[in-house]
Write an enzyme that holds these catalytic residues in place. Structure first.
Site, short mmCIF file in Angstrom:
data_model
loop_
_atom_site.label_atom_id
_atom_site.label_comp_id
_atom_site.label_asym_id
_atom_site.label_seq_id
_atom_site.Cartn_x
_atom_site.Cartn_y
_atom_site.Cartn_z
N GLU A 152 0.67 -1.15 0.02
CA GLU A 152 0.17 0.00 -0.03
C GLU A 152 0.84 1.23 0.07
O GLU A 152 1.96 1.20 0.68
CB GLU A 152 -0.90 0.04 1.11
N GLY A 198 3.58 2.16 11.08
CA GLY A 198 3.22 1.42 12.21
C GLY A 198 3.04 -0.08 11.86
O GLY A 198 3.61 -1.05 12.29
N ALA A 199 2.10 -0.30 10.95
CA ALA A 199 1.76 -1.57 10.40
C ALA A 199 0.96 -1.62 9.19
O ALA A 199 0.65 -0.61 8.72
CB ALA A 199 0.97 -2.50 11.51
N MET A 200 0.76 -2.71 8.60
CA MET A 200 0.09 -3.03 7.38
C MET A 200 -0.92 -4.27 7.49
O MET A 200 -0.62 -5.36 7.89
CB MET A 200 0.98 -3.10 6.33
N GLU A 201 -2.33 -4.07 7.08
CA GLU A 201 -3.37 -4.91 7.11
C GLU A 201 -3.37 -5.90 6.06
O GLU A 201 -4.52 -6.35 5.93
CB GLU A 201 -4.81 -4.15 7.31
N HIS A 240 -6.25 -2.05 15.28
CA HIS A 240 -6.47 -1.37 14.00
C HIS A 240 -6.36 -2.08 12.92
O HIS A 240 -7.08 -2.14 11.91
CB HIS A 240 -5.40 -0.08 13.96
N GLU A 241 -5.23 -2.75 12.54
CA GLU A 241 -5.08 -3.56 11.80
C GLU A 241 -5.91 -4.86 11.40
O GLU A 241 -6.39 -5.21 10.27
CB GLU A 241 -3.62 -4.32 11.62
N HIS A 256 -9.14 -3.56 10.38
CA HIS A 256 -9.40 -3.43 8.72
C HIS A 256 -9.75 -4.68 7.70
O HIS A 256 -10.04 -4.49 6.66
CB HIS A 256 -7.94 -3.12 8.28
N1 B3K Z 1 -2.89 1.04 5.80
C1 B3K Z 1 -1.50 1.24 6.41
C2 B3K Z 1 -0.84 2.43 5.86
C3 B3K Z 1 -0.15 2.31 4.73
C4 B3K Z 1 0.66 3.55 4.25
C5 B3K Z 1 1.37 3.25 3.12
N2 B3K Z 1 2.38 4.44 2.59
C6 B3K Z 1 -1.78 1.06 7.81
C7 B3K Z 1 -2.73 1.30 8.50
O1 B3K Z 1 -3.06 2.52 8.37
O2 B3K Z 1 -3.18 0.64 9.16
ZN ZN Z 2 -5.15 1.73 8.81
#
Ligand code: B3K
Ligand code: ZN
Length: 885
Positions: free
Chosen positions: A127, A267-270, A303-304, A307
């Site tokens: 992302e 922070g992290a990615m879903e 949060h993740e 998502h």
């Molecule tokens: N969806 C990701 C963020 C991605 C950022 C890319 N540059 C994390 C989050 O908001 O959960």
């Molecule tokens: Zn998010």
């Protein structure tokens, strides 16, 4: 790195994709010096469009194309076109398959986008537009596909091979290598793709969903971190249960995995079924992570996880709709954190953050609507506006519709759009349809940038027993728009009588009992509400719980604020009254400093905080929030022209006054709480966070006294604490104290003890970078030479550079411009290696309009120097050019 002038992309130009990808079959051959990616796409012409067969334009960046075939036909050079960003082929039928093979270089990918290596393992971040750095694809969120992924790698170095979905097959490949295939049954856009290959250990647990399905939960980390996963695992289980209970959402795969990596841009990615996390957002145990870090882990895991529904099952049609998933998911995680801890304290922290940082963004050159209408680089739009203000917008819907109405709306949204890529309008439409309401005007929150002002005035008529409140709303011009239309502003409120009780809030024309609190919907530029049967002139309590992200003003005097502090039934507004009192007192001190007068502080603030401290009934977490003076960053945000020195001097003076006047109570509360900490095992729960928070803020005030018994207490806490919260606070108060020798000794002990733990060393860097004592820049420069520091790791950059420019305002804004020069040099350097991180570090310079003309000139000169420094990434180019426009 760009090869042409970066282009602006507009929401109004959105067009549905020409082709769809039903199936995506990926094969990765991972090697130490290159990776081969073979992709087979099963495609068809978008049936919603006409029957013509336009050229198929795939996204692709930094790919070495080795082979391409359309159906059975291997294409030769004349059959396709390839440039720096695209591969164009010419389909001859409405359904076809496309095969490509490319070579990529994760081992030299320093931008940490696409496929890259972190501490020896392979991982991905796609992302928003990273997948195009992996293979040629329709890299846009409205193209959803079923993915099958096969990875092969050296068996010894990469025993664990992961991707989205379920593992379906694996086996050896020759003597040294092995392979695994994963299948994701859910359609997803490419930005949710993930792959991991590494030498990882995992902690495994289970979760039984509300319909009785058993889900395997795994957290993968480097072997030395295996003892730091339990808190994240518990947080995950709590999140899964909470989403079932509060939103009726159940998890959908048989396995859910989290992988911790050290080098990560955020922070992290879903990613579907395979979340990839910054290790700072997973690892937590008492000895090495603070209470704040524990709470951050809990919130990010939630949060993740959330998502999976708000983002993955229902995703965004295009990136202008980013807040559809981010604003909503932040709202969801805030609700979760509120339920796990103290709801009022969580709200206070969120609002303080929003008012300080999002309001500043909304007033600066990068201001944009929650749903922006244009961008150059989407990575620059993962902003406080899209996330935090986006969450406030969802929160206002919750306030206007009530909890049940909101839940009906979210149920309809998930049900109606499951498996689709949709827009913010679709979200609002579901809320409208489920509740039979018209939210047309409300939607201006999505399209108009800037923080609305809401000026309130009152008029009491004793003879008629009526009380009128008049609201005037306005919204300052932002770069995208000058004239704004009125918003729908929900104002939660009540009226207090002289006994501190809530009065009835009946409006003219209403019958019956309406209670003592209500939500007024302000929809006009100017609007008056008349309350009837008001027996005495009341004191209004406005915008309770911060029911709208606006700057409300009402001409309260200090005695009225003290009254609200004591009597308001709304906990948030009791805190807010305290803040407003502190702001008034601090602004007076700032004025005195500017006029060269001796500083004299209004004793009412001391009295007010003394009362708070003396009250054993109050939640210690709340006491801590009440004792925390508005930050220098907040005082900057609310100034017309921020006087850096005066703000710092005034705030430090106030802190010292409070410390001296309240010494005895602070000391007593410190000792009592430290006593409990000493005799209690560390527990990562709200009540214990609260005790330590009060203990620690007390210690930081007490240290301002310079008394030897406090120094001894700080040293005792530093040496004997069994947890990082107490140890790090003790270190911080020593670092900020005049006791240089004791401070140096503590810093050395700490660095020696934790030299092998990068996350703890981040804290060590951060504490020093944020110290307002003179010589800040020199300290930061020296720390950059420390063996534990590297510009390649985003956490290190944030810990040292981010803390300096973001928290150490007095040093960063040194009158000679040295702080600005330093940041500009770094941005120029990082632009070449990691554009996203470079662009983030620029934010403090974009605020140049807030400062005096000398500082403005220095800040602008540095922005211009960056602009002229050579080839800029689209990330840095966009922020610099907009800041100078
Ligand atoms: N969806 C990701 C963020 C991605 C950022 C890319 N540059 C994390 C989050 O908001 O959960
Ligand atoms: Zn998010």
């Amino acid at each position: 790195m760009r090869t042409e002038q970066p282009k602006m992309i507009y929401l109004k130009d959105y067009q549905a994709p020409d082709y769809l990808i039903d199936e995506t079959h990926l094969t990765f051959e991972l090697h130490d010096d290159h990776t081969l990616v073979h992709t087979q796409l099963v495609m068809r012409r978008n049936p919603e469009l006409d029957a013509s067969l336009p050229p198929l334009v795939l996204d692709g960046q930094a790919l070495e194309l080795l082979a391409v075939a359309l159906g059975d036909k291997e294409l030769s050079a004349g059959d396709y076109q390839v440039d720096d960003n695209h591969l164009t082929v010419h389909p001859a039928s409405a359904s076809f398959s496309l095969d490509t093979s490319v070579r990529i270089h994760p081992e030299t990918n320093t931008a940490l986008e696409g496929l890259y290596k972190s501490s020896g393992m392979f991982c991905t971040q796609c992302e928003a537009e990273g997948f195009r750095k992996i293979t040629y694809y329709l890299d846009r969120p409205d193209v959803m596909s079923r993915f099958t992924t096969t990875l092969s790698a050296d068996k010894l170095a990469y025993p664990i091979l992961l991707s989205n979905g379920n593992p379906v097959a694996s086996g050896p490949e020759g003597d040294d290598r092995h392979w695994a295939t994963w299948e994701d049954p859910f359609m997803k856009p490419a930005y949710l793709f993930a792959l991991v290959a590494g030498d990882l250990w995992c902690v495994e647990d289970k979760f039984t969903t509300m319909s009785g399905r058993e889900v395997t939960l795994r957290i993968y980390v480097e072997p030395e971190n295996i003892d730091k996963c339990q808190h994240a695992m518990t947080s995950l289980q709590k999140s899964m249960r909470w989403d079932e209970e509060v939103y009726g959402r159940e998890y959908d795969l048989d396995i859910f995995m989290i992988v911790a990596v050290n080098d990560f841009n955020m922070g992290a990615m879903e990613n579907k079924g395979l979340n990839i996390f910054n290790s700072s957002a997973v690892l937590a145990r008492a000895e090495t992570a603070t209470d704040a870090a524990h709470q951050r882990v809990e919130a990010i895991v939630a949060h993740e996880y959330f998502h999976n529904w708000s983002g993955n099952r229902v995703t965004c049609r295009d990136w202008f709709q980013l807040s559809l998933k981010e604003g909503f998911t932040v709202f969801r995680d805030s609700g979760f954190s509120a339920d796990m801890n103290s709801a009022t304290v969580k709200r206070i922290q969120d609002v303080a953050f929003l008012r300080t940082h999002q309001f500043a963004e909304d007033a600066g050159p990068m201001a944009h609507a929650v749903r922006p209408e244009s961008f150059i680089e989407i990575s620059n739009f993962y902003t406080l506006t899209v996330y935090e203000k986006g969450s406030e917008v969802v929160g206002m819907l919750h306030t206007l519709l009530g909890p049940q109405g909101f839940r009906k709306g979210s149920d309809l949204y998930f049900e109606r759009h499951d498996g689709q890529a949709v827009t913010c309008d679709d979200f609002v439409k579901a809320m409208e349809d489920a509740n039979g309401v018209d939210l047309t005007q409300f939607k201006r929150w999505y399209s108009q940038a800037g923080t609305p002002r809401l000026a309130v005035s009152e008029a009491y008529d004793a003879a008629a027993q009526t009380y009128r409140l008049t609201f005037r709303q306005s919204c300052p011009a932002t770069p995208d728009k000058v004239d704004k239309l009125p918003f729908v502003i929900p104002v939660a409120m009540g009226l207090l009588d002289s006994q501190g009780r809530g009065l009835s809030v009946r409006l003219q024309g209403e019958e019956g009992d309406v209670g003592t609190s209500r939500v007024l919907s302000v929809t006009e530029a100017e609007q008056t509400f008349t309350f009837v049967d008001v027996p005495e002139k009341p004191l209004p309590s406005l915008l309770r719980g911060f029911s709208a992200p606006v700057k409300l003003s009402f001409p309260y005097d200090r005695d009225q604020l003290m009254y609200l502090m004591q009597h308001d039934s709304d906990g948030f507004n009791r805190w807010d009254a305290t803040q407003q009192l502190a702001v008034q007192v601090l602004q007076e001190l700032i004025g005195q400093h500017q006029a060269g007068q001796p500083l004299v502080m209004d004793p009412r603030l001391i009295r007010a905080l003394g009362t708070v401290l003396d009250n054993p009934e109050l939640d210690p977490a709340m006491v801590t929030e009440l004792l925390s003076l508005p930050s220098e960053a907040y005082l900057t945000e609310i100034s017309e022209v921020a006087d850096v020195e005066a703000i710092h001097a005034a705030r430090e003076f106030a802190r010292k006054q409070l410390a001296d006047s309240l010494f005895d109570t602070l000391w007593q509360r410190y000792q009592a709480n430290r006593g409990v900490s000493k005799t209690t095992e560390y527990v990562a729960e709200a009540e214990h966070f609260a005790r330590r928070a009060l203990q620690n803020i007390a210690l930081s005030y007490l240290m301002l006294s310079g008394r030897p018994e406090v120094l001894a207490a700080a040293q005792e806490q530093f040496a004997n604490a069994d947890n990082m919260t107490e140890r790090l606070t003790a270190l911080a108060v020593l670092v900020n104290s005049p006791f240089t020798a004791e401070c140096d000794a503590a810093l050395a002990t700490f660095a020696e003890q934790f030299k092998d733990n990068p996350l703890v060393m981040d804290q060590w860097f951060s504490v020093q970078a944020a110290s307002p004592l003179p010589g800040g820049l020199a300290r930061v420069k020296a720390l950059m030479q420390h063996p534990a520091f590297t510009l390649k790791n985003p956490n290190k950059v944030r810990a040292l550079i981010g803390s300096f420019a973001g928290q150490n305002l007095i040093n960063f804004h040194a009158a000679d411009g040295s702080g600005y020069r330093f940041i500009a040099d770094l941005v120029i350097q990082l632009n070449a290696t990691n554009p996203q991180i470079a662009s983030r570090q620029l934010a403090p310079l974009t605020r140049w309009r807030k400062y005096d003309s000398a500082r403005q000139a220095l800040m602008k000169a540095e922005l211009e120097r960056i602009r002229a420094s050579g080839e800029l990434s689209s990330d840095v180019y966009e922020v610099v050019s907009k800041s100078l426009a």
